[in-house]
Design a protein around this motif. Sequence first.
Motif, PDB file in Angstrom:
ATOM      1  N   LEU A  72       0.850  -1.181  -0.006  1.00  0.00           N
ATOM      2  CA  LEU A  72       0.023  -0.001  -0.065  1.00  0.00           C
ATOM      3  C   LEU A  72       0.729   1.159  -0.044  1.00  0.00           C
ATOM      4  O   LEU A  72       0.307   2.270  -0.452  1.00  0.00           O
ATOM      5  N   LEU A  73       1.908   1.269   0.754  1.00  0.00           N
ATOM      6  CA  LEU A  73       3.009   2.347   0.854  1.00  0.00           C
ATOM      7  C   LEU A  73       4.173   2.007   1.355  1.00  0.00           C
ATOM      8  O   LEU A  73       4.514   1.165   2.059  1.00  0.00           O
ATOM      9  N   GLY A  74       5.311   2.750   0.589  1.00  0.00           N
ATOM     10  CA  GLY A  74       6.596   2.408   1.005  1.00  0.00           C
ATOM     11  C   GLY A  74       6.925   3.137   2.001  1.00  0.00           C
ATOM     12  O   GLY A  74       6.381   4.032   2.555  1.00  0.00           O
ATOM     13  N   ASN A  75       8.168   2.666   2.700  1.00  0.00           N
ATOM     14  CA  ASN A  75       8.540   3.134   4.026  1.00  0.00           C
ATOM     15  C   ASN A  75       9.031   4.609   3.822  1.00  0.00           C
ATOM     16  O   ASN A  75      10.232   4.663   3.082  1.00  0.00           O
ATOM     17  N   LEU A  76       8.658   5.540   4.283  1.00  0.00           N
ATOM     18  CA  LEU A  76       8.833   6.769   4.203  1.00  0.00           C
ATOM     19  C   LEU A  76      10.364   7.107   4.975  1.00  0.00           C
ATOM     20  O   LEU A  76      10.948   8.309   4.389  1.00  0.00           O
ATOM     21  N   TRP A 145       1.504   1.570  -5.563  1.00  0.00           N
ATOM     22  CA  TRP A 145       0.754   0.392  -6.185  1.00  0.00           C
ATOM     23  C   TRP A 145       1.291  -0.062  -7.500  1.00  0.00           C
ATOM     24  O   TRP A 145       1.262  -1.237  -7.687  1.00  0.00           O
ATOM     25  N   VAL A 146       1.667   0.856  -8.312  1.00  0.00           N
ATOM     26  CA  VAL A 146       1.585   0.502  -9.910  1.00  0.00           C
ATOM     27  C   VAL A 146       3.019   0.366 -10.282  1.00  0.00           C
ATOM     28  O   VAL A 146       3.249  -0.528 -11.005  1.00  0.00           O
ATOM     29  N   PHE A 147       3.966   1.250  -9.763  1.00  0.00           N
ATOM     30  CA  PHE A 147       5.347   1.268 -10.350  1.00  0.00           C
ATOM     31  C   PHE A 147       6.310   0.347  -9.284  1.00  0.00           C
ATOM     32  O   PHE A 147       7.508   0.261  -9.879  1.00  0.00           O
ATOM     33  N   ALA A 148       5.857   0.080  -8.091  1.00  0.00           N
ATOM     34  CA  ALA A 148       6.882  -0.431  -7.260  1.00  0.00           C
ATOM     35  C   ALA A 148       7.040  -2.051  -7.574  1.00  0.00           C
ATOM     36  O   ALA A 148       6.014  -2.523  -6.892  1.00  0.00           O
ATOM     37  N   PHE A 149       8.054  -2.683  -8.175  1.00  0.00           N
ATOM     38  CA  PHE A 149       8.113  -4.034  -8.258  1.00  0.00           C
ATOM     39  C   PHE A 149       8.663  -4.860  -7.170  1.00  0.00           C
ATOM     40  O   PHE A 149       9.860  -4.039  -6.633  1.00  0.00           O
ATOM     41  N   GLY A 159       4.210  -2.903  -4.636  1.00  0.00           N
ATOM     42  CA  GLY A 159       2.950  -2.227  -4.798  1.00  0.00           C
ATOM     43  C   GLY A 159       2.128  -3.519  -5.014  1.00  0.00           C
ATOM     44  O   GLY A 159       2.338  -4.303  -5.876  1.00  0.00           O
ATOM     45  N   TRP A 160       0.757  -3.701  -4.645  1.00  0.00           N
ATOM     46  CA  TRP A 160      -0.231  -4.714  -4.687  1.00  0.00           C
ATOM     47  C   TRP A 160      -0.683  -4.645  -6.059  1.00  0.00           C
ATOM     48  O   TRP A 160      -0.673  -5.876  -6.745  1.00  0.00           O
ATOM     49  N   ILE A 161      -0.848  -3.575  -6.973  1.00  0.00           N
ATOM     50  CA  ILE A 161      -1.207  -3.745  -8.254  1.00  0.00           C
ATOM     51  C   ILE A 161      -0.270  -4.334  -9.184  1.00  0.00           C
ATOM     52  O   ILE A 161      -0.405  -5.261  -9.952  1.00  0.00           O
ATOM     53  N   ALA A 162       0.973  -3.978  -9.066  1.00  0.00           N
ATOM     54  CA  ALA A 162       2.152  -4.442  -9.949  1.00  0.00           C
ATOM     55  C   ALA A 162       2.459  -5.970  -9.670  1.00  0.00           C
ATOM     56  O   ALA A 162       2.595  -6.728 -10.650  1.00  0.00           O
ATOM     57  N   THR A 364      -9.253  -4.112 -15.132  1.00  0.00           N
ATOM     58  CA  THR A 364     -10.600  -3.347 -14.515  1.00  0.00           C
ATOM     59  C   THR A 364     -10.452  -3.338 -13.122  1.00  0.00           C
ATOM     60  O   THR A 364     -10.935  -2.106 -12.596  1.00  0.00           O
ATOM     61  N   VAL A 365      -9.918  -4.078 -12.374  1.00  0.00           N
ATOM     62  CA  VAL A 365      -9.935  -3.987 -10.892  1.00  0.00           C
ATOM     63  C   VAL A 365      -8.672  -2.685 -10.439  1.00  0.00           C
ATOM     64  O   VAL A 365      -9.067  -2.063  -9.650  1.00  0.00           O
ATOM     65  N   ALA A 366      -7.601  -2.719 -11.405  1.00  0.00           N
ATOM     66  CA  ALA A 366      -6.829  -1.892 -11.246  1.00  0.00           C
ATOM     67  C   ALA A 366      -7.268  -0.206 -11.505  1.00  0.00           C
ATOM     68  O   ALA A 366      -7.192   0.598 -10.605  1.00  0.00           O
TER      69      ALA A 366
END
Length: 443
Positions: A72-76, A145-149, A159-162, A364-366
């Motif tokens: 959901l979110l990377g370590n700040l 979600w999208v760019f972090a593999f 991220g969960w989408i990727a 569709t879910v993304a």
Amino acid sequence: MDTGSTAWILAASMGVSLMIPGLALFYGGMTAARSTLNMMMMVFGAVAVAGIVWVLYGYSAVFGNSYGGLGLLGNLEEYAGSSQLLAEQSDATLPPALVASFQALFAAITVALIAGAVADRMRFGPWLAFSALWVTLVYLPVAHWVFAFDATDGSVVGGWIANQLKAVDYAGGTAVHINAGIASLAVVLVLGRRRSWARPERPHNLVSTMLGAGVLWFGWFGFNAGSALAAGNAASVVFLTTFAATCAAMLAWLLVEQLRDGHPTSLGAASGAIAGLVAITPSCGAVTPVGAMVIGLAAGAVCPFAVGLKRRFGYDDALDVVGVHLVGGILGTLLIGLLASPAAPNGRAGLFYGGGFALLGAQTVAAAAVLAYSFTVTLLIALALKATLGLRVSAEAEEDGVDHALHAETAYDLSPSLAVGGGSLPHPGVVALPETRTTTTTG
């Protein structure tokens, strides 16, 4: 370290940076003459804010190890301040600082896109505050979600989408265009319509708009092909599909105008090109050149009608961010589920290539997740700023033009004096000189 790929991504990054003045010219020409400088200032201001956020904690939030492995979110704290990116890593093919710079431009362009929706009526200070909050609370999580593999060795969870959903988004159809498009809808619902809504004004400088579209087209090659993060076949294929889709979309938009209105327009050509670029952004590495043309044709045919929805439903999306970026982004994202070819760099098969409905379902879910999250959080940000700082300029400022009201400048001074906006005060730094007469003798 791959020096060839490093050189390519440096060049691609410089191309993407040209999208900043390109967007300013594109949007600036579409506004009224008395608001064009403010529009350009909003673009440049948003970029500046996003850059600061990115260096301080943005890169870490996107590419840091995901909190709790949830995606959901990377370590700040992992890359806070970005000083950890200075050293060359022995196992990296690209300098970490270069990847961070390239991705910083994505964040900057995304929030700047929203400026077009709120043109002519939003105060500059609250716009900068909105930019900072939106990048922090909306763009950074979605980009994670999208760019972090996930790291191949399991040391970093992305991220969960990727990684879990495994949806395809080569260069930002969800994180950039759907994200900015639906956010634009949310903020204009809070901001309200312009006073000129009932009597819409024509773009004041279509030459600027077409020039801006051309500069954006140039920069988009860096945006899409640079997302390969290597100089090789994938970047080359993406370059070709990006070009093919853009050409098809422009022609489709012009055809719609010819059939619907009786004449093709320069604004339609510029808008069609942008619609094609938007739609091919998520799919440029997933489809064949013919598939890219199909996506471009779909965007060029659908987006002109989507732009007209603002009149039907009464929301004031000033420069058609919703109609082009939201709708074009959704089209490009979903059509991957149909047109993805295993021969393309992504190596995935859509429905038309024997892949079944699995990829279409993931796409569709993304798209739905980004739509729901971005709209909800953007709406809350806009409501909070409206209640605290206030969003709208005064009615008088809106009527007279926000350039002079907010920035004490005008884009075009056609008066014979040196005064700003035809007033009595000289421009700062200009010294009035006594009139002199020069005589020229010819022999």
